[in-house]
Design a protein around this motif. Structure first.
Motif, PDB file in Angstrom:
ATOM      1  N   LEU A  21       3.484   6.623  -5.052  1.00 54.85           N
ATOM      2  CA  LEU A  21       3.437   6.820  -6.510  1.00 54.85           C
ATOM      3  C   LEU A  21       2.206   7.629  -6.921  1.00 54.85           C
ATOM      4  N   THR A  22       1.084   7.384  -6.290  1.00 50.05           N
ATOM      5  CA  THR A  22      -0.129   8.157  -6.586  1.00 50.05           C
ATOM      6  C   THR A  22       0.104   9.628  -6.277  1.00 50.05           C
ATOM      7  N   PHE A  23       0.705   9.908  -5.133  1.00 54.68           N
ATOM      8  CA  PHE A  23       0.998  11.292  -4.752  1.00 54.68           C
ATOM      9  C   PHE A  23       1.979  11.932  -5.738  1.00 54.68           C
ATOM     10  N   ILE A  24       3.047  11.233  -6.074  1.00 57.88           N
ATOM     11  CA  ILE A  24       4.065  11.776  -6.985  1.00 57.88           C
ATOM     12  C   ILE A  24       3.463  12.073  -8.359  1.00 57.88           C
TER      13      ILE A  24
ATOM     14  N   ILE B 291       0.826  -1.207   0.000  1.00 60.63           N
ATOM     15  CA  ILE B 291       0.000   0.000   0.000  1.00 60.63           C
ATOM     16  C   ILE B 291       0.862   1.260   0.000  1.00 60.63           C
ATOM     17  N   ARG B 292       1.940   1.252   0.795  1.00 61.06           N
ATOM     18  CA  ARG B 292       2.774   2.447   0.903  1.00 61.06           C
ATOM     19  C   ARG B 292       3.371   2.874  -0.435  1.00 61.06           C
TER      20      ARG B 292
ATOM     21  N   THR C 111       0.320  12.435  -9.155  1.00 62.28           N
ATOM     22  CA  THR C 111      -0.698  13.483  -9.050  1.00 62.28           C
ATOM     23  C   THR C 111      -0.030  14.848  -9.036  1.00 62.28           C
ATOM     24  N   ALA C 112       1.045  14.979  -8.295  1.00 59.86           N
ATOM     25  CA  ALA C 112       1.773  16.249  -8.243  1.00 59.86           C
ATOM     26  C   ALA C 112       2.387  16.594  -9.594  1.00 59.86           C
ATOM     27  N   LEU C 113       2.956  15.598 -10.267  1.00 65.52           N
ATOM     28  CA  LEU C 113       3.597  15.844 -11.557  1.00 65.52           C
ATOM     29  C   LEU C 113       2.575  16.147 -12.658  1.00 65.52           C
ATOM     30  N   THR C 114       1.616  15.247 -12.825  1.00 68.97           N
ATOM     31  CA  THR C 114       0.679  15.389 -13.954  1.00 68.97           C
ATOM     32  C   THR C 114      -0.524  16.263 -13.645  1.00 68.97           C
TER      33      THR C 114
END
Length: 196
Positions: free
Chosen positions: A11-14, A5-6, A16-19
């Motif tokens: 990766l979801t956070f990264i 999960i971690r 989301t921030a990038l794209t």
């Protein structure tokens, strides 16, 4: 389980921030720096006031102005939300009429629009709506067929109006893409500067 999960959350956070943040901000900043006119909607300003956009047609209906391509856009009926009413050049509702080639309503609309331009054949872009309903341009032939009406309404020689049309013909992109065209808003704004 936590070991799976971690990384997924990181990766979801990264991404989301990038794209979702970095890329849109970078593209917006780049567009504003390199081509602010286009990035802000290609707005036409006259005397400090926005009068339209080079990209969206307007409903000119008086005899004194050139008319654009018919628009089939609509909006919700203010009296009955389940119905729609015509709203030409409604950019919030870009669409065609969805009438097929065998539609009696389409044939009747084309016949009515063509009758306005006399006995001869009228240019197709003056009698049929586009798929978007927002076209800001017409063909040079569509502008020239309107010259006698505009000249008579304004009391200006037809030759002067025809020359104005010729002066506003935009050539094909890169010399071979698209067709020659006339932006109706630009033509009508120039028309307002002519004096009899």
């Amino acid at each position: 389980m936590l070991s799976l999960i971690r990384p997924a959350l990181v990766l979801t956070f990264i991404f989301t921030a990038l794209t979702g943040l970095a890329y849109p901000f970078a593209m917006t900043g780049l567009a504003q720096a390199l081509m602010p006119y286009q990035a802000n909607g290609s707005l036409t300003v006259q005397n400090g006031k926005v009068v339209g956009s080079d990209l969206i047609g307007q409903a000119f209906t008086t005899e004194r102005y050139f008319h654009g391509r018919p628009s089939a856009t609509s909006t919700a009926d203010p009296n009955d939300a389940a119905k729609t009413v015509d709203a030409p050049y409604n950019a919030a509702s870009s669409s065609g009429s969805n009438l097929g080639a065998t539609s009696k309503a389409l044939a009747e609309a084309i016949r009515d629009r063509a009758a306005v331009y006399g006995q001869g054949p009228a240019p197709a872009d003056l009698v049929t709506a586009s798929a978007s309903g927002l076209d800001p341009q017409i063909s040079p032939a569509s502008a020239l067929i309107q010259v006698p009406r505009v000249a008579a309404a304004r009391g200006i020689a037809a030759e002067r109006i025809a020359q104005l049309v010729q002066d506003h013909v935009e050539k094909r992109n890169l010399g071979f893409l698209g067709e020659p065209r006339v932006n109706v808003l630009a033509l009508n704004l120039a028309l307002d500067t002519l004096r009899p």
